[in-house]
Design a protein around this motif. Structure first.
Motif, PDB file in Angstrom:
ATOM      1  N   THR A  46     -35.264  22.488  -5.850  1.00 13.59           N
ATOM      2  CA  THR A  46     -36.004  22.763  -4.616  1.00 13.59           C
ATOM      3  C   THR A  46     -35.197  23.591  -3.625  1.00 13.59           C
ATOM      4  N   ALA A  47     -33.906  23.752  -3.875  1.00 13.68           N
ATOM      5  CA  ALA A  47     -33.028  24.402  -2.901  1.00 13.68           C
ATOM      6  C   ALA A  47     -33.446  25.835  -2.592  1.00 13.68           C
ATOM      7  N   GLN A  48     -33.868  26.598  -3.613  1.00 15.31           N
ATOM      8  CA  GLN A  48     -34.163  28.016  -3.376  1.00 15.31           C
ATOM      9  C   GLN A  48     -35.352  28.195  -2.435  1.00 15.31           C
ATOM     10  N   GLY A  49     -36.288  27.238  -2.442  1.00 16.71           N
ATOM     11  CA  GLY A  49     -37.390  27.300  -1.484  1.00 16.71           C
ATOM     12  C   GLY A  49     -36.905  27.206  -0.048  1.00 16.71           C
ATOM     13  N   ILE A  50     -35.793  26.515   0.157  1.00 16.64           N
ATOM     14  CA  ILE A  50     -35.187  26.437   1.488  1.00 16.64           C
ATOM     15  C   ILE A  50     -34.490  27.748   1.830  1.00 16.64           C
ATOM     16  N   PHE A  51     -33.751  28.297   0.886  1.00 15.23           N
ATOM     17  CA  PHE A  51     -32.977  29.514   1.162  1.00 15.23           C
ATOM     18  C   PHE A  51     -33.880  30.706   1.498  1.00 15.23           C
ATOM     19  N   VAL A  52     -34.976  30.851   0.761  1.00 13.58           N
ATOM     20  CA  VAL A  52     -35.829  32.012   1.019  1.00 13.58           C
ATOM     21  C   VAL A  52     -36.644  31.839   2.300  1.00 13.58           C
ATOM     22  N   ILE A 109     -33.765   8.371 -15.761  1.00 12.55           N
ATOM     23  CA  ILE A 109     -32.521   9.039 -15.346  1.00 12.55           C
ATOM     24  C   ILE A 109     -32.621  10.543 -15.573  1.00 12.55           C
ATOM     25  N   ARG A 110     -33.147  10.936 -16.708  1.00 11.51           N
ATOM     26  CA  ARG A 110     -33.220  12.371 -17.041  1.00 11.51           C
ATOM     27  C   ARG A 110     -34.625  12.687 -17.533  1.00 11.51           C
ATOM     28  N   MET A 111     -35.392  13.371 -16.690  1.00 11.68           N
ATOM     29  CA  MET A 111     -36.794  13.660 -17.012  1.00 11.68           C
ATOM     30  C   MET A 111     -37.059  15.161 -16.932  1.00 11.68           C
ATOM     31  N   ARG A 112     -38.199  15.545 -17.478  1.00 13.72           N
ATOM     32  CA  ARG A 112     -38.589  16.958 -17.428  1.00 13.72           C
ATOM     33  C   ARG A 112     -39.319  17.298 -16.123  1.00 13.72           C
ATOM     34  N   GLU A 113     -39.934  16.323 -15.525  1.00 19.57           N
ATOM     35  CA  GLU A 113     -40.567  16.493 -14.210  1.00 19.57           C
ATOM     36  C   GLU A 113     -39.984  15.411 -13.307  1.00 19.57           C
ATOM     37  N   PHE A 114     -39.320  15.824 -12.248  1.00 22.36           N
ATOM     38  CA  PHE A 114     -38.636  14.861 -11.397  1.00 22.36           C
ATOM     39  C   PHE A 114     -38.736  15.300  -9.944  1.00 22.36           C
ATOM     40  N   GLU A 115     -38.230  14.471  -9.062  1.00 20.69           N
ATOM     41  CA  GLU A 115     -38.354  14.754  -7.639  1.00 20.69           C
ATOM     42  C   GLU A 115     -36.980  14.733  -6.988  1.00 20.69           C
ATOM     43  N   GLN A 116     -36.766  15.685  -6.084  1.00 20.64           N
ATOM     44  CA  GLN A 116     -35.489  15.804  -5.384  1.00 20.64           C
ATOM     45  C   GLN A 116     -35.689  15.657  -3.878  1.00 20.64           C
ATOM     46  N   MET A 117     -34.666  15.153  -3.232  1.00 22.65           N
ATOM     47  CA  MET A 117     -34.615  15.129  -1.768  1.00 22.65           C
ATOM     48  C   MET A 117     -33.352  15.907  -1.386  1.00 22.65           C
ATOM     49  N   GLU A 118     -33.566  17.100  -0.852  1.00 22.04           N
ATOM     50  CA  GLU A 118     -32.433  18.002  -0.601  1.00 22.04           C
ATOM     51  C   GLU A 118     -32.380  18.441   0.860  1.00 22.04           C
ATOM     52  N   MET A 119     -31.165  18.679   1.318  1.00 19.42           N
ATOM     53  CA  MET A 119     -30.961  19.235   2.655  1.00 19.42           C
ATOM     54  C   MET A 119     -29.869  20.296   2.562  1.00 19.42           C
ATOM     55  N   GLN A 120     -30.174  21.468   3.080  1.00 10.90           N
ATOM     56  CA  GLN A 120     -29.203  22.558   3.138  1.00 10.90           C
ATOM     57  C   GLN A 120     -28.777  22.714   4.599  1.00 10.90           C
ATOM     58  N   TYR A 121     -27.481  22.606   4.835  1.00 12.42           N
ATOM     59  CA  TYR A 121     -26.939  22.625   6.193  1.00 12.42           C
ATOM     60  C   TYR A 121     -26.161  23.920   6.391  1.00 12.42           C
ATOM     61  N   PHE A 122     -26.639  24.754   7.311  1.00  9.16           N
ATOM     62  CA  PHE A 122     -26.079  26.098   7.518  1.00  9.16           C
ATOM     63  C   PHE A 122     -24.995  26.038   8.595  1.00  9.16           C
ATOM     64  N   VAL A 177     -23.193  27.245   3.433  1.00  8.92           N
ATOM     65  CA  VAL A 177     -24.167  26.156   3.259  1.00  8.92           C
ATOM     66  C   VAL A 177     -23.493  24.921   2.653  1.00  8.92           C
ATOM     67  N   ILE A 178     -23.775  23.771   3.261  1.00  8.66           N
ATOM     68  CA  ILE A 178     -23.415  22.480   2.675  1.00  8.66           C
ATOM     69  C   ILE A 178     -24.710  21.839   2.190  1.00  8.66           C
ATOM     70  N   GLU A 179     -24.728  21.443   0.937  1.00 15.93           N
ATOM     71  CA  GLU A 179     -25.926  20.884   0.327  1.00 15.93           C
ATOM     72  C   GLU A 179     -25.747  19.395   0.040  1.00 15.93           C
ATOM     73  N   THR A 180     -26.761  18.618   0.390  1.00 14.80           N
ATOM     74  CA  THR A 180     -26.852  17.245  -0.104  1.00 14.80           C
ATOM     75  C   THR A 180     -28.119  17.155  -0.933  1.00 14.80           C
ATOM     76  N   SER A 181     -27.995  16.715  -2.174  1.00 14.25           N
ATOM     77  CA  SER A 181     -29.130  16.694  -3.094  1.00 14.25           C
ATOM     78  C   SER A 181     -29.162  15.359  -3.827  1.00 14.25           C
ATOM     79  N   ILE A 182     -30.229  14.600  -3.611  1.00 16.04           N
ATOM     80  CA  ILE A 182     -30.344  13.275  -4.228  1.00 16.04           C
ATOM     81  C   ILE A 182     -31.557  13.251  -5.137  1.00 16.04           C
ATOM     82  N   GLY A 183     -31.392  12.684  -6.329  1.00 20.03           N
ATOM     83  CA  GLY A 183     -32.501  12.523  -7.250  1.00 20.03           C
ATOM     84  C   GLY A 183     -33.330  11.303  -6.866  1.00 20.03           C
ATOM     85  N   LEU A 184     -34.568  11.526  -6.467  1.00 16.06           N
ATOM     86  CA  LEU A 184     -35.409  10.421  -6.014  1.00 16.06           C
ATOM     87  C   LEU A 184     -35.669   9.423  -7.141  1.00 16.06           C
TER      88      LEU A 184
END
Length: 579
Positions: free
Chosen positions: A277-283, A318-331, A435-442
């Protein structure tokens, strides 16, 4: 001192004194094997003879059966020992029990199960979706609501394909794969080697394990695919299906799902399901910065689905093909990234620990091989029943992403910083933020929460056998906050119970139950983690009081029905986690 350790719950009792206090490789224990059995299994008595305050060792295995021990023997524990082998068995059973519980009580189902399922894809049931949403809410409140300079967005899953070229995913988002020619099955080469390392450890061949680990890390770092295959051959790794060692060459396999966008297939453009999901934040960095008049440092947060074509998907969710992320990009301003990286690393661990998890269950893991875009990276790992696994990553991504998008799009991604640099007495001016990224697998956080909360309690007394399975979820995360029970289905009790429920359901997610004996209803609510059960009886009709029963202690108290909103509200308030 003597510790009484029961076979089936060894993990619980043994861990209380051992992992945090003694070095299993050097401590000396006296072992007494009792021939007496009861309903719970074999009893083992352990006398600690020589405590040594060092960390616990991992990856132990069983090398002696019970018949190898006399009734009493002084036994020096090594990396091959009996006690820790039982501990491993106990944790395996815990994981299986949690998976079974998740299905039985409506938390997680196999996707498309009536069609024999779809591998590594899962659906969240009625209580699983509630728990998942509560975890999201906890993260969102902690990350966005509690920070004035962090805002949230929701970007699209489909994005321009050039974005993935710029980010490096088209050329570099791949895993080293190897096929077995006989079984026609495909495996990740590094996971085959990791399994072999674990096997060496269990057999006590620690030198071989360490050597193979070093050689594998070197091959992965240098992207030496032929060397990975050579290691598989040298260590005689066989296909678990066919049992043969007839391997192909190792090659890179891209993990992105591709599809076509357009009305006519021949004219369609290839697009990808986003692998992160990170690239959606960057663009959207410039859109958010300008429209929100954001000043450095600031963050953009997002919760969303991501998709990866994992060839080897295992260990439940733990490892799926469709999963959910909670991400924050700190500029942040270039040169300050180390300071902010350390701050967010500490902040994110505190978020996890606020739920009441034992700090011993968490650890930091520093990346030895950094991604091409990073200058620092740590994982927050949790001690799952199958070992420590990453739950959240904290990465210092430098200015790589914004620079790449500036290069590929032709749009300037610079920020004008009007603050004065004390070294030059001039404004910092234009720069591309770091950028500092925090990315957690929901999904991993969901599993972590379930495992942490799952308990099987023996409530037996001299008079009768009794037990319960309970999810001791934090009240804020519990899918159902309270259950309303009429004691019987007549005499106006159901109507009174419904009246109380109608007053509370706007503020809390509730359940109404009137079937079966009250004890069975309590057990069902314990199993889904409901913190409070409220019973309406004949006295309620007289003085408007009800019985409220607390899940964790099973204690009951009589309270006025008009006070329930405040009582429940205080106990499930987000202030208990965020205050």
């Amino acid at each position: 001192m003597i510790f009484n350790i029961e076979h089936r719950i060894l993990n619980i009792k043994f861990r209380r004194f051992h992992p945090s206090s003694f070095d299993i490789q050097n401590s000396v224990f006296d072992i007494i094997i009792s021939n007496q059995k009861d309903t719970t299994g074999l009893m083992i008595f352990v006398r600690l003879v020589q405590p040594i305050p060092l960390p616990v060792c991992e990856r132990t295995t069983l090398t002696s059966s019970l018949s190898d021990f006399s009734d009493f023997r002084s036994f020096r524990l090594s990396q091959k020992n009996y006690l820790c082998a039982i501990m491993s068995k106990s944790t395996d059973e815990l994981f299986k029990n949690v998976i079974s519980h998740a299905k039985e009580y409506g938390f997680v189902f196999q996707s498309s199960e009536i069609y024999d399922g779809l591998s590594a894809v899962y659906d969240y049931g009625q209580f699983g979706s509630e728990l998942k949403n509560n975890i999201k809410t906890y993260w969102w409140k902690a990350m966005v609501q509690m920070h004035e300079n962090i805002v949230g967005i929701d970007s699209a899953i489909f994005m321009h394909p050039t974005i993935w070229k710029a980010s490096g995913h088209v050329d570099g988002f791949s895993d080293p794969m190897i096929d077995n020619k006989d079984s026609k099955k495909r495996y990740r080469a590094d996971q085959l080697l990791e399994d072999k390392i674990a096997k060496y450890d269990k057999e006590g061949k620690t030198d071989k394990a360490e050597k193979l680990q070093v050689e594998m890390d070197s091959a992965l770092k240098n992207e030496d695919l032929p060397r990975l295959r050579d290691l598989i051959i040298e260590h005689e790794i066989a296909d678990p299906i066919s049992g043969t060692r007839n391997w192909t060459d190792v090659r890179q396999f891209n993990l992105m799902f591709s599809t076509q966008m357009g009305a006519i297939a021949d004219d369609a453009d290839v697009v990808y399901l986003r692998p992160e999901t990170a690239q959606g934040i960057f663009v959207n960095y410039l859109n958010v910065q300008k429209s929100g008049r954001m000043k450095i440092p600031f963050g953009i947060a997002q919760i969303g689905k991501a998709f990866r074509n994992e060839v080897i998907a295992r260990q439940f969710i733990i490892r799926m093909r469709e999963f959910e992320q909670m991400e924050m990009q700190y500029f942040v301003r270039p040169g300050t990234q180390k300071e902010w990286f350390n701050k967010w690393k500490e902040t994110r661990l505190k978020w996890h620990l606020a739920l009441g998890t034992s700090p011993e269950k968490y650890r930091y893991h520093e990346h030895t091989k950094l991604a091409h875009y990073a200058d620092a990276a740590y994982d927050i790992e949790f001690d799952f029943p199958f070992g420590f696994k990453e739950v959240e990553g904290i990465h210092s991504r430098t200015d790589f992403d914004l620079s790449q998008h500036q290069k590929f799009s032709g749009k300037k991604m610079q920020y004008f910083d009007p603050e004065v640099d004390p070294d030059t007495n001039k404004p910092y001016g234009n720069y591309i933020p770091y950028v500092i990224e925090t990315s957690i697998g929901l999904d991993r956080m969901f599993l972590l929460t379930m495992i942490n909360a799952f308990e099987e309690e023996d409530l037996s007394t001299e008079e009768k056998q009794d037990s319960r399975t309970v999810l001791k979820l934090h009240p804020c995360l519990a899918p159902v906050k309270a259950a309303i029970f009429p004691l019987i289905k007549k005499d106006g009790l159901p109507e009174k119970a419904r009246e109380i429920m109608d007053k509370l359901k706007l503020d809390f997610n509730l359940q109404y139950e009137e079937k079966d004996a009250i004890g069975k209803r309590y057990r069902r609510q314990d199993a889904i983690g409901t913190p409070f059960c409220i019973t309406v009886d004949h006295q309620t009709l007289e003085d408007n009081t009800v019985t409220i029963r607390h899940r964790d202690t099973m204690q009951q108290e009589r309270v006025n029905a008009d006070d329930l909103e405040k009582i429940i509200g205080d106990l499930v308030s987000w202030k208990n986690l965020l205050g």
